[in-house]
Every structure is written in C-alpha cells, then in structure tokens.
Design an enzyme around this catalytic site. Structure first.
Site, PDB file in Angstrom:
ATOM      1  N   HIS A   1      -1.853  31.920   6.200  1.00 16.09           N
ATOM      2  CA  HIS A   1      -1.812  31.237   4.911  1.00 16.09           C
ATOM      3  C   HIS A   1      -3.199  30.807   4.472  1.00 16.09           C
ATOM      4  O   HIS A   1      -3.579  30.947   3.315  1.00 16.09           O
ATOM      5  CB  HIS A   1      -0.897  30.021   4.999  1.00 16.09           C
ATOM      6  CG  HIS A   1       0.546  30.384   5.177  1.00 16.09           C
ATOM      7  ND1 HIS A   1       1.493  29.508   5.643  1.00 16.09           N
ATOM      8  CD2 HIS A   1       1.182  31.551   4.961  1.00 16.09           C
ATOM      9  CE1 HIS A   1       2.664  30.118   5.688  1.00 16.09           C
ATOM     10  NE2 HIS A   1       2.502  31.361   5.285  1.00 16.09           N
TER      11      HIS A   1
ATOM     12  N   TYR B   1       2.236  -1.837   2.042  1.00 14.12           N
ATOM     13  CA  TYR B   1       1.507  -3.029   1.593  1.00 14.12           C
ATOM     14  C   TYR B   1       0.728  -3.631   2.754  1.00 14.12           C
ATOM     15  O   TYR B   1      -0.462  -3.912   2.645  1.00 14.12           O
ATOM     16  CB  TYR B   1       2.478  -4.065   1.029  1.00 14.12           C
ATOM     17  CG  TYR B   1       1.834  -5.403   0.757  1.00 14.12           C
ATOM     18  CD1 TYR B   1       1.031  -5.591  -0.362  1.00 14.12           C
ATOM     19  CD2 TYR B   1       2.005  -6.470   1.638  1.00 14.12           C
ATOM     20  CE1 TYR B   1       0.418  -6.808  -0.614  1.00 14.12           C
ATOM     21  CE2 TYR B   1       1.407  -7.695   1.395  1.00 14.12           C
ATOM     22  CZ  TYR B   1       0.609  -7.867   0.271  1.00 14.12           C
ATOM     23  OH  TYR B   1       0.008  -9.072   0.041  1.00 14.12           O
ATOM     24  N   ARG B   2       1.404  -3.789   3.859  1.00 16.94           N
ATOM     25  CA  ARG B   2       0.721  -4.387   5.012  1.00 16.94           C
ATOM     26  C   ARG B   2      -0.357  -3.451   5.550  1.00 16.94           C
ATOM     27  O   ARG B   2      -1.328  -3.896   6.159  1.00 16.94           O
ATOM     28  CB  ARG B   2       1.743  -4.710   6.106  1.00 16.94           C
ATOM     29  CG  ARG B   2       1.161  -5.495   7.275  1.00 16.94           C
ATOM     30  CD  ARG B   2       2.215  -6.297   8.014  1.00 16.94           C
ATOM     31  NE  ARG B   2       1.653  -7.055   9.130  1.00 16.94           N
ATOM     32  CZ  ARG B   2       1.746  -6.677  10.410  1.00 16.94           C
ATOM     33  NH1 ARG B   2       2.392  -5.567  10.718  1.00 16.94           N
ATOM     34  NH2 ARG B   2       1.195  -7.393  11.360  1.00 16.94           N
TER      35      ARG B   2
ATOM     36  N   LEU C   1       8.968  -2.231  -1.497  1.00 18.96           N
ATOM     37  CA  LEU C   1       8.667  -3.440  -0.730  1.00 18.96           C
ATOM     38  C   LEU C   1       9.485  -3.416   0.550  1.00 18.96           C
ATOM     39  O   LEU C   1      10.678  -3.119   0.530  1.00 18.96           O
ATOM     40  CB  LEU C   1       9.028  -4.702  -1.529  1.00 18.96           C
ATOM     41  CG  LEU C   1       8.037  -5.111  -2.615  1.00 18.96           C
ATOM     42  CD1 LEU C   1       8.222  -4.265  -3.856  1.00 18.96           C
ATOM     43  CD2 LEU C   1       8.215  -6.586  -2.941  1.00 18.96           C
TER      44      LEU C   1
ATOM     45  N   ASN D   1       4.786   5.433  14.392  1.00 15.33           N
ATOM     46  CA  ASN D   1       6.047   5.130  15.069  1.00 15.33           C
ATOM     47  C   ASN D   1       6.437   6.239  16.035  1.00 15.33           C
ATOM     48  O   ASN D   1       6.841   5.971  17.165  1.00 15.33           O
ATOM     49  CB  ASN D   1       7.162   4.916  14.038  1.00 15.33           C
ATOM     50  CG  ASN D   1       7.058   3.555  13.380  1.00 15.33           C
ATOM     51  OD1 ASN D   1       6.385   2.659  13.889  1.00 15.33           O
ATOM     52  ND2 ASN D   1       7.713   3.400  12.244  1.00 15.33           N
TER      53      ASN D   1
END
Length: 534
Positions: A265, A373-374, A383, A472
């Site tokens: 590709h 946000y954090r 949120l 995570n």
DNA sequence: AGGCCGTACTG
DNA sequence: CAGTACG
DNA sequence: GCCT
C-alpha cells in the site's frame, strides 16, 4: 533473489554505500522509546552501520539521549577510555531527515571527561552544549520520556482526523507540547539540532500515507473488522514517528506493524499518490452507507448492515425506522450535536458545575473529568466523569440523586444507559450512567458518562476512564504477562478470577490508592495524564 | 492457524 | 444471546 | 491487517 536472509536474520539489507557505512555503533537505550529505538536500529543497519551490543574497541560511535542516560549505563571510566564519538540520538534523527550525515559538532554528549567530581556537568563549552538538559535534570528517565512522548502527539491529530474526517478540520491539540516545551527550554540558546530535542515538532512528513490509512481505519471499523482496523492504527503510529519522508517501500520494510500488505500500500501511495483500494471503498454505496450509519451512537456494524439491506441510504431514511432502540433514536436525533467537539474550557466549566452540584448532595464527593479532557486535549468529544467519595461508603446511592439533581438543573437532558450496582453491593459496585447534557444556556447535546467507584478501586477506574484505549490495552496485556488481570475495577491474580465473571469475585482486587502505585506495581513507567495519548 | 482488552447494558 | 459502547 |  535467493531468500538468503529470511526472518531469522532480520537484516534490513545493509547497503555498503549507505550514509552510515563504516560506523560501528553502540546504543545507550536508556530513556528511549522502544519504537523509535527500533526505527533507528533499522535505519542504521540498512544504511551501512554495524550495531554492537557491547562496548568494544571497534565502536566508532556511541549514541545516547543525553548525558544522564549515558552515565546511567556507562561509568565515566569507560567513557574516558573510549576513543570514538559520543553523540546524541538527535544526530541520527537529523541526519535521517536530511538524508545525509550532518555535522557532528553540535551533537556531542556533554560529559566532562576530566571532571571526576560530579557526573554530567560540562555544558560542552564551545561546541554548543550538546543538550545540557541532563545537567539540571534530576530524573533523567522521566524527563526523557516526556520529551519523547511528545512524538506521540502526531497520533492525536490522526485520531481526530480519523474521527471526523468529513467535516471539522479538527482541532489539533498541542497542549502537552507547549507544556513540556516550556519546562524544557529554560535558557539555552538553541541550535537547530537541540531544539528538536524538545517535544519534537511533528514535521508530518508522510501525511500522504497516514491520511489514507486513517480513512481505512474508519471503513474497516464500520464493516466490523476491528482487527484490521487496529492494524492500520498501529501502522500509523509507527509511520508518524519516522523522521524522514518515505519514498520507497524499502524504507519501511521491517518496521514493526508493517507487513507485506502495508508495504504494498505504501509503495502504491508514494508512487501514484493514491490507493486504489481506498478509492474503491469510497465509491462503494454500501461502504458509504454503512460508514455513515455506524457513526450514529448505538449503531454498530451489524445494525448498520441490516439498515443498509433494508434499503436505507441516508440518515433521513433511518428516521422512519422503528426497529431502532430508544438510544439509537436519540443518537440519530442528536447526530450532529454529538459529533460536535467541545472546547476544553467549556468542559472545565461543566466539570466545576458538576463538582458544585455534587457537593450540594454529598459533601466531600470527588468528581473528576477524565477521558480526553484529563489527557489535556484542546477539545473533547464527550465528558467522562469519574466519581468517588473518600469515606469509602457514601458513594452508594449517590448517582441517582446526582442525576436527578442535574436533570432538575437542566444540565442532563436525555438518558442513554443507566445502571446501578452500588446499592446491593452486587457486581463490582460501580454505578454507570450514559446520557446527554448541555452547556448552560445552550441546547447543543453532548455525550456524558458517569462512573461511580468505591474509594478502594477508584484508582483503577481513573486509569481506565482516562485512557487512552491503547494505554489500557497495553496495561492489561502487561498485567496478563505478569500473571494478573487488569480491568477498570481492579487488579486480580489471573488464575482464579480468570474464567468466572466479576460477580462471583472469589478474590478481591489488590489494593492501590493511586494510579501511580498501579503503574509501579506493573512496572510500567509512570505517565502523567497528558502523556497518555499513545 | 489463531490471537489480537475487558466489561456491562440493551433488546 | 448478539450487538454496542467506553477508555 | 500483523504477529507468533
């Protein structure tokens, strides 16, 4: 083409005439992000250098991130005996970018060879101090990391671009950037080489490739092929870190996450400027419809396909369908609202509003806005609110009251998902709410999530809901490799809890009070929230 | 050939 | 149960 | 898609 060197010897076919030919190098790996190290190694070999794993007399060059990293791995006696040159990795970086070896003068690592007193001094006087950052840096590793982590920034953009490719040019968030650059640039007048040792401006070479791959990510996800989608995601993060512009598939040959297909590709993109595979997708009615439907909250690949097969092609078509769930209808109704990103300062205001509202109901309650946000993003898609109470018990029953209160204030408007566990003490004891909220005085709907955690597992919730998802996964894989199982409610010994579900919960989670304790326990280098945009 | 995060709600 | 979501 |  005798396949002489197969996988066993993963040599990127060194070119005798590469610009690094003749160099025998030793790499000080301290504080170097493994991915970049891998890239450097590959390029060094490919361009004629030889890499030694031990310091020997054959070595012509030693590379290190800075003097601290250097001294951490080599004692100064070794250094004094060493006859070759000790350079910053930045020299490699710059040479690769420019396509030729750059002058070494300003890249010498500043270790005073005479000074026995203290390590890491030498601002390397005349030679434009090869990044003295080491000298006033107590914890080299951490600092190093943060500067390296800046590299990752590019990935974000891609992320955004990926998420709302159609409309918004998307806000590039250079926040973490500005932050560390301030920290790192105290005084030094910078030579061009040095300033690139700060967070690292993403030159965004190879945008031609990552942009196309980004579209493929969305398409494959819409089709339900998450694995393939994730492969493109990983390829992008690798490509974005390359310090040079790709002009041939060879330059990418054995980088991690880049296999045969990716090479092909890339080859097509750099030669023709486009990818026929993508063009095909983009003109395919089915792919287009499914991608569109999949952007509605609550509609995934399977539902999108069903809707397509029912003959629907536009969002308007969907409004006539009553097979949609309540949440999906809401997702459809507020389609554009939900896709609208929220400026960081507005999130901050809403966080304060919620903290105040929470305090009225339950004094001492801790309400933290997590998610992007954090992680310091300049704008947020939604949120993500993580809640707990320090007394370890009064979080129970808080969420319903909180939600009601916020509804009365007209902050919360519609519910998507509402579940309560903390009361009966069944399950994990985590209460969850998904819904839609509005900034005071407006009608524009935003997605909002609440999770209420018992104090003792709060750190796990915070990690999980601060993310990002890549982090995570890495943490969970790391935990698994060490015989544990990590999720948003705790860290468990793998064997027992593994099969059974959480409810049974024969074993309790290991206890940790803070995020950092969890990172430390797993042996994962600590990352501030804004450094978790992997 | 088979893995690729782990969990919980909806219908 | 499959599907979807969350990071 | 990539990797083992």
């Amino acid at each position: 083409m005798a396949p002489k060197r197969t996988k066993t010897n993963k040599n990127p076919s060194p070119e005798p005439n590469g610009m690094f030919s003749g160099m025998v190098v030793f790499l000080v790996e301290n504080g170097v992000q493994s991915l970049r190290l891998q890239i450097w190694k590959q390029k060094l070999i490919q361009m004629g250098a030889t890499i030694e794993t031990r310091l020997s007399k054959k070595i012509t060059h030693v590379f290190a991130m800075n003097s601290n990293a250097l001294l951490q791995q080599m004692d100064r006696e070794q250094l004094q005996r060493f006859k070759g040159r000790v350079l910053l990795f930045q020299w490699l970086e710059d040479s690769l970018r420019l396509g030729e070896k750059v002058l070494e003068d300003s890249y010498y690592v500043g270790v005073d060879s005479e000074g026995k007193g203290d390590p890491v001094k030498s601002p390397v006087k005349e030679s434009a101090d090869g990044n003295t950052s080491g000298s006033d840096e107590p914890s080299p590793q951490k600092k190093m990391r943060s500067s390296l982590e800046g590299l990752v920034d590019g990935a974000d953009k891609q992320n955004n671009a990926v998420k709302n490719s159609p409309d918004s040019p998307s806000s590039s968030d250079s926040l973490p950037f500005a932050l560390s650059s301030t920290i790192m640039s105290p005084r030094t007048p910078r030579t061009p080489s040095q300033n690139s040792s700060l967070p690292y401006c993403p030159p965004d070479l190879n945008r031609n490739i990552t942009e196309i791959f980004g579209k493929l990510i969305n398409i494959y996800r819409a089709m339900g092929d998450d694995r393939r989608s994730f492969s493109y995601y990983k390829a992008i993060t690798v490509i974005e870190k390359l310090p040079y512009k790709i002009e041939s598939a060879d330059q990418v040959k054995d980088l991690p996450g880049i296999g045969k297909s990716m090479q092909d590709h890339i080859q097509e993109i750099v030669t023709t400027g486009k990818l026929s595979k993508l063009e095909h997708f983009e003109t395919d009615e089915k792919v287009r419809a499914i991608s569109l439907f999949g952007e509605v909250w609550g509609i995934g690949p399977a539902t999108a396909l069903k809707l397509y097969e029912k003959g629907y092609r536009t969002l308007d078509d969907l409004k006539n369908d009553d097979s949609l769930t309540y949440a999906q209808k809401l997702g459809l109704k507020y389609f554009h609202d939900i896709r609208t990103r929220i400026p960081r300062n507005e999130v901050q205001e809403m966080e304060q509003l919620m903290q105040k509202a929470g305090e009225e109901i339950l004094p001492g309650v801790v309400i933290i806005c997590g998610g992007s946000y954090r992680r310091g993003k300049a704008s947020c898609g939604d949120l993500d609110v993580v809640i707990t109470h320090p007394d370890g018990k009064s979080h129970k029953g808080f969420l319903p009251r909180f939600v009601n209160h916020l509804k009365n204030m007209k902050f919360l408007r519609e519910d998507l998902v509402f579940s309560i566990h903390s009361e009966e003490g069944t399950d994990s004891g985590v209460d969850t709410y998904f819904g839609l909220c509005t900034y005071p005085g407006r009608e524009l709907r935003h997605r909002i999530d609440f999770k209420v955690y018992p104090r003792d597992i709060h750190a796990f919730g915070l990690i999980a809901w601060t993310g990002n998802d890549v982090l995570n996964r890495r943490l969970r894989l790391l935990a698994e490799s060490k015989g544990y199982r990590l999720d948003d409610t705790g860290l468990y010994l793998a064997t027992q809890a593994s099969g059974g579900k959480r409810g049974a919960k024969a074993s309790a989670s290991l206890k940790f009070d803070t995020e950092k304790e969890v990172f430390d326990f797993l042996g994962f280098p600590w990352l501030e929230p804004h450094e978790r945009n992997l």
